[in-house]
Design a protein around this motif. Structure first.
Motif, PDB file in Angstrom:
ATOM      1  N   ARG A   9       0.989  -1.114   0.130  1.00 36.47           N
ATOM      2  CA  ARG A   9      -0.026   0.110   0.120  1.00 36.47           C
ATOM      3  C   ARG A   9       0.971   1.390  -0.085  1.00 36.47           C
ATOM      4  NH1 ARG A   9      -4.392   1.671  -1.468  1.00 36.47           N
ATOM      5  NH2 ARG A   9      -5.921   3.040  -0.149  1.00 36.47           N
ATOM      6  N   ARG A  70      -7.075  -0.334  -4.717  1.00 38.08           N
ATOM      7  CA  ARG A  70      -8.293  -0.949  -3.739  1.00 38.08           C
ATOM      8  C   ARG A  70      -8.572  -2.211  -4.557  1.00 38.08           C
ATOM      9  NH1 ARG A  70      -8.613   1.518   0.852  1.00 38.08           N
ATOM     10  NH2 ARG A  70      -8.435   3.823   1.031  1.00 38.08           N
ATOM     11  N   THR A 124       0.980   2.558   7.658  1.00 35.10           N
ATOM     12  CA  THR A 124      -0.153   3.560   7.391  1.00 35.10           C
ATOM     13  C   THR A 124      -0.145   4.828   8.327  1.00 35.10           C
ATOM     14  OG1 THR A 124      -2.478   3.745   8.131  1.00 35.10           O
ATOM     15  CG2 THR A 124      -1.227   2.244   9.406  1.00 35.10           C
ATOM     16  N   ILE A 125      -0.434   5.826   7.420  1.00 36.04           N
ATOM     17  CA  ILE A 125      -0.167   7.214   8.216  1.00 36.04           C
ATOM     18  C   ILE A 125      -1.184   7.332   9.493  1.00 36.04           C
ATOM     19  CG2 ILE A 125       0.206   8.443   5.891  1.00 36.04           C
ATOM     20  CD1 ILE A 125      -2.603   9.568   5.987  1.00 36.04           C
ATOM     21  N   ASP A 126      -2.177   6.371   9.449  1.00 36.78           N
ATOM     22  CA  ASP A 126      -3.280   6.463  10.496  1.00 36.78           C
ATOM     23  C   ASP A 126      -2.502   6.009  12.047  1.00 36.78           C
ATOM     24  OD1 ASP A 126      -4.760   7.238   8.422  1.00 36.78           O
ATOM     25  OD2 ASP A 126      -5.729   5.373   8.294  1.00 36.78           O
ATOM     26  N   MET A 168      -5.653  14.041   8.349  1.00 37.16           N
ATOM     27  CA  MET A 168      -6.342  12.550   8.062  1.00 37.16           C
ATOM     28  C   MET A 168      -6.122  11.564   9.262  1.00 37.16           C
ATOM     29  SD  MET A 168      -5.279  11.484   4.218  1.00 37.16           S
ATOM     30  CE  MET A 168      -6.536  11.681   2.887  1.00 37.16           C
ATOM     31  N   GLY A 169      -6.458  10.440   9.109  1.00 38.21           N
ATOM     32  CA  GLY A 169      -6.333   9.600  10.343  1.00 38.21           C
ATOM     33  C   GLY A 169      -7.510   8.338  10.301  1.00 38.21           C
ATOM     34  N   ARG A 170      -8.243   8.319   9.433  1.00 42.62           N
ATOM     35  CA  ARG A 170      -9.332   7.465   9.162  1.00 42.62           C
ATOM     36  C   ARG A 170     -10.134   7.649  10.504  1.00 42.62           C
ATOM     37  NH1 ARG A 170     -10.288   1.520   8.182  1.00 42.62           N
ATOM     38  NH2 ARG A 170      -8.764   1.102   9.910  1.00 42.62           N
ATOM     39  N   GLU A 221      -9.743  13.836  11.033  1.00 41.46           N
ATOM     40  CA  GLU A 221     -10.966  13.162  10.236  1.00 41.46           C
ATOM     41  C   GLU A 221     -11.388  12.278  10.986  1.00 41.46           C
ATOM     42  OE1 GLU A 221      -8.852  10.450   7.524  1.00 41.46           O
ATOM     43  OE2 GLU A 221     -10.590  10.445   6.114  1.00 41.46           O
ATOM     44  N   HIS A 248      -4.567  14.414   1.108  1.00 39.54           N
ATOM     45  CA  HIS A 248      -3.652  13.328   0.926  1.00 39.54           C
ATOM     46  C   HIS A 248      -2.047  13.862   0.716  1.00 39.54           C
ATOM     47  CE1 HIS A 248      -7.250  11.291  -0.461  1.00 39.54           C
ATOM     48  NE2 HIS A 248      -6.509  10.251  -0.330  1.00 39.54           N
ATOM     49  N   ARG A 251      -0.038  11.791   3.056  1.00 35.59           N
ATOM     50  CA  ARG A 251       0.427  10.311   2.765  1.00 35.59           C
ATOM     51  C   ARG A 251       1.685  10.249   1.816  1.00 35.59           C
ATOM     52  NH1 ARG A 251      -4.896   7.103   1.212  1.00 35.59           N
ATOM     53  NH2 ARG A 251      -3.735   6.399  -0.612  1.00 35.59           N
TER      54      ARG A 251
END
Ligand code: F6P
Length: 317
Positions: A9, A70, A124-126, A168-170, A221, A248, A251
């Motif tokens: 990813r 995806r 993952t950035i999250d 971001m961060g889901r 987010e 984005h 990311r």
């Protein structure tokens, strides 16, 4: 096991992890196949051989040289059957999956349901992988957001304005909390912590009455929309408020030293784990020591306690 595959990813540090995996595997006499475009590539047999030289000059690049996508198809029986067929047809004895929650869920399916030896590398950035201290990409994202925030602060201070900045961060407030603390922000709204818009507005109005003229409020987010927060502040305080949704940019970009080193370590550890016969687990470093977290646990929601950091932010703001 003679040959391993890599699926990725995108986020800062993923290329450094690919480099680490390819070079560690080569040094152990293993062949490496890169799966292009993630699980979609696995389904369609989109594969490239990789060697030490093919990963030269990528340690400093953002994104993933293997590309990503995806894949709805992978979450169907037929898609998984095709993916497993690709693995068998190419004699892939072990798979390393670099990614976040979705990628690691796919990795768990391959290991648990189809018996494919799989090791995950959290990227993952999250930073929302359960049981994992720090995932690759999170530090780069925080630094990219902080850089943007420092620029926004110039205008906030010069024009005496309030800025609401959405990161971001889901559904995880990690980036928001880190950026708020390192950026010296007045407030942060997190999914992990309930907030009262009335209190936020009252605090701003009270500060303004004492001469304070600019604020930076970070919104994670998944907590609220920056424009709704800004509208509520303007309406309740009468102060001019602007928003910035960073999106984005967080990311992408040149990975930080922290992410490159983490990627080097975790990539190396993943190859060693596969060689040892480990599977259905993801690599992690806890207190400086390598460990494995079962994928079944890693893909569960992560509960991060941000109470102390939030308290510190309010004391310092
Ligand atoms: O998981 C990484 C992430 O960037 C989240 O922070 C964000 O919610 C999501 O992916 C965005 O996904 P997409 O790139 O598919 O819009």
């Amino acid at each position: 096991m003679k040959r391993i595959g890599i699926i990725t990813r995108d986020c800062g540090g993923v290329n450094a992890a690919i480099r680490s995996i390819v070079r560690t595997a080569s040094s152990q006499g293993l062949e490496v196949l890169g799966i292009v475009r993630g699980y979609e590539g696995l389904i369609h047999g989109n594969i490239v051989p990789m060697d030490r030289r093919s990963v030269s000059g990528i340690i400093n690049l953002g994104g993933t040289v293997l590309k990503s996508a995806r894949s709805e198809a992978f979450f169907t029986e037929a898609g998984q059957a095709k993916a497993v067929e690709t693995i068998r047809a190419n004699a892939i004895g072990g798979l390393i999956v670099i990614g976040g929650n979705g990628s690691l869920t796919g990795a768990h399916v391959l290991a648990d349901r189809h018996g494919v030896p799989v090791v995950g590398v959290p990227a993952t950035i999250d930073n929302d992988i359960n049981g994992v201290g720090l995932s690759i990409g999170a530090d780069t994202a925080v630094n990219v957001a902080l850089d943007a925030l420092d620029k926004i602060r110039d205008t906030a201070t010069s024009l005496e304005r309030i800025f609401v900045v959405e990161v971001m961060g889901r559904s995880c407030g990690y980036i928001a909390m880190q950026v708020a603390l390192s950026g010296g922000c007045e407030e942060v709204l997190l999914p992990e912590k309930e907030f009262s818009m009335t209190s936020v507005c009252e605090e701003i109005a009270a500060g303004n009455a004492q001469g304070k003229v600019s604020w930076i409020i970070i919104v994670a987010e998944g907590t609220a929309r920056a424009e709704d927060i800004a509208a509520a502040i303007s309406m309740n305080t009468g102060l001019e408020t602007r928003i910035a949704v960073l999106g984005h940019i967080q990311r992408g970009g040149r990975p930080t030293a922290v992410d490159r080193i983490l990627a080097a370590r975790l990539g190396h550890q993943a190859v060693e784990a596969l060689i040892e016969g480990q599977s259905d687990a993801c690599v992690n470093i806890r207190d400086g020591r390598p460990e494995l977290v079962p994928l079944a646990a890693a893909i569960l929601p992560k509960n991060m306690d941000m109470t102390e950091d939030y308290h510190l932010l309010k004391v310092l703001s």
